[in-house]
Motif scaffolding. Structure first.
Motif: not given
Length: 291
Positions: A164-174
């Motif tokens: 989701s877009p909300e979780i994506a905000e916390t994924l900056r690197s693998p």
């Protein structure tokens, strides 16, 4: 070759019994035996191995049996079509997740463009039964089993982490994936372990959510329950609407593979409706916006 001899051969080969074939065809057992003997003499091939209790097809008999049954089925189908004034239905079988995620959103366009085609739709993980004349086309997941049928690879699919877009905000690197719940589809050919290895990362050994359908795994990711490794083809609608995003594309390598195949009997190529659907399906796949 007399058609009556081939009908006797098919009945004996299917039932494994002269007596059963005689009852089915309404003739005597001796007439069945005589017909089989004359057929073997005329083609100079032993079709059955006989014992006191049963008759079994020889190797060459099994080869001939497959083609004779196919021919008789085609004739029966032809007579059925000739007796009806309505065109036959197009019977489509598909893998469940492909049917729900990719095909159903597009099906209204096909129905609108071809209102005269009577489409009958079924989805399951089993292979379609063409020999029983149950289906005309089948979309299967994974490499189809070996058969005499035509098989067409449909698309190269890309597996990448989706969330989701909300979780994506916390994924900056693998590496940030280790902090999140990873959703896995257990029937998927390529899973998280392979994706981590392809990206030179240490796989995690714990998955809090596991599903046996991509449809459910994608829905879980849409609902913010974690990050799913899924095909962008199957998740195309969710990606286009923004309910899912692929935050690590460009930073990581996708896994690419042919996930789905179209399978159909060679004889079905004479069906106009099947031709129309195959052409439409391949055209729709060719214009897929998200790779």
């Amino acid at each position: 070759m007399p058609l009556s001899s081939l009908r006797v051969f098919e009945s004996v080969g299917r039932s494994g019994s002269f007596v059963q074939a005689a009852l089915e065809l309404g003739i005597s057992s001796s007439a069945v035996s005589h017909s089989i003997r004359k057929l073997e003499e005329s083609i100079d091939i032993q079709l059955f191995e006989r014992t006191t209790r049963e008759v079994n097809l020889t190797r060459k008999g099994r080869v001939l049996m497959e083609h004779v049954q196919r021919g008789l089925d085609e004739m029966q189908r032809g007579f059925a079509l000739a007796r009806t004034e309505e065109p036959p239905p197009l019977r489509l079988h598909t893998a469940p997740s492909f049917g729900v995620q990719w095909l159903m959103p597009r099906l209204p366009r096909f129905v609108q463009a071809h209102p005269a085609i009577d489409l009958r739709f079924s989805a399951s993980t089993d292979y379609a039964q063409f020999e029983n004349d149950d289906f005309d086309l089948d979309v299967v997941y994974g490499e189809p089993r070996s058969s005499v049928h035509e098989k067409v690879p449909l698309a190269v699919e890309h597996l990448t982490p989706l969330c989701s877009p909300e979780i994506a905000e916390t994924l900056r690197s693998p590496q940030d994936l280790y902090k999140h719940r990873l959703i896995q589809c257990d029937v998927q050919m390529l899973q998280w372990k392979g994706w981590f290895e392809a990206n030179h990362l240490m796989p995690t050994h714990h998955y809090a959510l596991r599903f046996d359908r991509s449809t459910m795994a994608i829905a879980a990711a849409v609902n913010g329950m974690g990050v799913v490794l899924e095909s962008t083809l199957l998740a195309e609608t969710e990606l286009k609407t923004g309910r899912l995003v692929a935050p690590l594309r460009g930073l990581t390598h996708d896994i690419q593979y042919v996930g789905h195949y179209l399978v159909y009997p060679k004889r079905r190529t004479r069906d106009a409706a099947a031709h129309v659907f195959i052409k439409w399906l391949l055209e729709e796949l060719s214009v897929t916006a998200i790779p």
